[in-house]
Each structure stands twice: as C-alpha cells, then as structure tokens.
Design an enzyme around this catalytic site. Structure first.
Site, short mmCIF file in Angstrom:
data_model
loop_
_atom_site.label_atom_id
_atom_site.label_comp_id
_atom_site.label_asym_id
_atom_site.label_seq_id
_atom_site.Cartn_x
_atom_site.Cartn_y
_atom_site.Cartn_z
N LEU A 1 35.62 33.43 41.50
CA LEU A 1 36.42 34.54 41.60
C LEU A 1 36.01 35.58 40.54
CD1 LEU A 1 40.03 33.06 42.22
CD2 LEU A 1 38.38 34.11 43.94
N ASP A 2 35.91 36.82 40.90
CA ASP A 2 35.82 37.99 39.84
C ASP A 2 36.83 37.78 38.75
OD1 ASP A 2 33.92 39.01 41.48
OD2 ASP A 2 34.92 40.19 42.37
N LYS A 3 36.46 38.49 37.58
CA LYS A 3 37.20 38.45 36.40
C LYS A 3 38.60 38.93 36.81
CE LYS A 3 37.65 40.54 31.77
NZ LYS A 3 36.97 41.25 30.72
#
Length: 320
Positions: free
Chosen positions: A137-139
């Site tokens: 998942l993106d930051k």
C-alpha cells in the site's frame, strides 16, 4: 537460527523426460520455481542423492530430496512499532496499516517501516523474501495487507495474486459528483516525463479497476473500488484518468477545488486533508494451508469518517 526445510518426493513414471526443475516445481508446489532452481544449483535439492542440473532429464522413479536452510534475506533492523493486527495464525498475518507508514525500507526511509515492525513482531520473517510481504500500500494509503509467515504461504499468496483470486476492495472519496459506477480498463506505466509518477500509457501493463458509487455529495463522491490487477498507484491513476481524482491526492489530485457555498468547516476539512482519501477496507483470500476462504474487513479511519460526515452535512443543509 535458520529454519530447516526437509522434503522427499518420488518422481512418477509419467514425468519421464521432464526437466528436473519442472518436475521439482510440480512435486514441491509449495515453493516457488525460482527458489527450487536456486536449491538445485546450491545442491540443496538432490536427485537420487546426487547433485544435478536444473535442465537434467528425469526418467521416473527418482527420489528428489530437499535439505535446505532458510537464511536471512536482508540486513533489516527490527523496531518496536505498534501493529494493528486483524488476523494471525502460524502461516499468515493481516494488518491494518495506518497512513504515513512506509511498507519497505528505501532511500529516505531506511527505518521506521512496516517491514521493520514485522520482523520485530515475528523475527523468523527475516528468512523470507521481503519479510513475507506479498503486496503493498502507498505510504499515505490506509487499510489491510496480508503478510506470509512461511515460505509455503508466501508462494501460495503470490500465486493467488497472479491468478487474480485475491479480492481487494477499497473505499475512496473522489472529487466531483459521479453519476454511476463502472470500470476503467486502461494500461498503466511510468509517466513519460515524470519518472516518479505513473500514468495511463499505451505501452503500460494491463490494469482494470471496477468501481461503484456508495454515496453522492454536492461536489464529491464516496466510491468503492475493486482491483482486478495490482499496478502501482492504480486506483489513483484510474480515478484521475476519468476526471475524478482522489481528494487530497498530492500527486494526481490537482488543485484543490472547493464547492460553492460550502461551510467553513467543510472548507477547512478539505484544505487539511493532506493525503489521498483511500482505504483498503476488505481483503479475501484462500488460506495457504487448508484452502478455506479468509475475509477480513477494516472500518474507515477517523480522517475519512470525519470528511464524509462534513460532506454529508453540507449536502443535507444545501438540500434543505
């Protein structure tokens, strides 16, 4: 101490003429082809007790034996970072990732990552590639991620992702009122001018995002997205492509657009929403050990719930 892997299988007669690495992949399907080939080359996988080459032909009746150790796969530092664990057993772990937590150590984020937290929680993960992480998942994206705790579980989960049998559903809040649900079937690849971004490009990899409307507001829409593929920034890129970028998206969101007549509370909430409004809410997969389906759900984080509340209030007050 590294874990020992010991297995023994007999090559059936119907595999006569197969390459050794092909036969091994069929007989030891709990491990990846790459890992088995590595063991053959390291002489940790023997044919009738003797070393062989991956391309060697089998005749049927041979005994294939694995006697290998799972060595550390990276020089990672465990860190006592709190994890929101939603499911765990001997083979898999499902966590609810908060916004701001980077998944993998990389330039600019060598510590304080999810990986550092995972190997503190479960030290044996150091023996697995990427510490058992099978998707990202993106930051700034919140929500559910599944992590393998064994090599067999990792192989199974990676195969399920490749075969598109893992269900991943996301909640998103996008700019603009959407009329109805639909899907975006557009290839995604590196942006031709900005290498840090992704874009819809003809030479990109196939990417499909399905979405349906959950709730409409005056100038925004709450949608639920289901990934058919798993490209980098896929939902963010696809929603921007159909002119409904995610609220707060620092890369693909464009300039902040306020709704005419919106309350100061809503305006301030939108100005202060400094991440993409995206949450991995539901994750379903077949358990690597017994094949039974596992489904986990995670409620919306507070910041998205607050934003939805103010959007709902604005829409109701305008209607009255």
């Amino acid at each position: 101490m590294a874990d020992k892997i010991e297995r023994d299988r007999t090559v059936p007669d119907e595999m006569m003429g197969w390459r050794l690495d092909q036969a091994a992949a069929e007989l030891f399907s709990e491990f990846s082809r790459q890992r088995l080939k590595q063991w053959i080359n390291e002489q940790a996988l023997l044919c009738d007790g003797a070393p062989a080459k991956p391309k060697s032909k089998v005749q049927g009746g041979e005994s294939l034996t694995i006697n290998a150790e799972l060595a550390p796969q990276g020089d990672w530092t465990p860190e006592a970072i709190e994890l929101d664990i939603r499911f765990e057993d001997d083979s898999v772990l499902v966590i609810n990732k908060p916004s701001g937590l980077v998944v993998h150590p990389a330039a600019g984020n060598y510590d304080g990552t999810l990986l550092n937290a995972l190997i503190h929680h479960c030290p044996s993960l150091t023996q697995l590639p990427r510490a058992g992480i099978v998707h990202r998942l993106d930051k700034l994206t919140t929500g559910l991620m599944v992590v393998a705790k064994t090599l067999q579980a990792q192989t199974s989960l990676v195969e399920q992702l490749q075969e598109k049998t893992v269900t991943r559903e996301y909640d998103a809040i996008v700019n603009g009122p959407m009329i109805a649900g639909g899907h975006v079937d557009q290839p995604i690849g590196r942006h031709p001018k900005d290498r840090k971004r992704q874009a819809v490009v003809s030479a990109g990899k196939p990417a499909v995002t399905h979405y349906r409307v959950q709730e409409r507001f005056r100038g925004h829409t709450h949608v639920r997205c289901r990934l058919e593929t798993g490209r980098t920034h896929q939902i963010r890129v696809h929603m921007a492509h159909v002119h409904h970028p995610l609220v707060g998206d620092p890369v693909y969101g464009g300039r902040l657009k306020q709704v005419a007549g919106a309350s100061e509370v809503l305006k301030e909430t939108l100005r202060g929403f400094n991440r993409q409004a995206l949450h991995a809410r539901r994750l379903s997969f077949d358990h690597p050990d017994h094949g039974e389906p596992v489904t986990i759900e995670a409620e919306l984080p507070d910041d998205m719930q607050i934003l939805l509340h103010h959007l709902r209030t604005d829409t109701e007050e305008y209607a009255s």
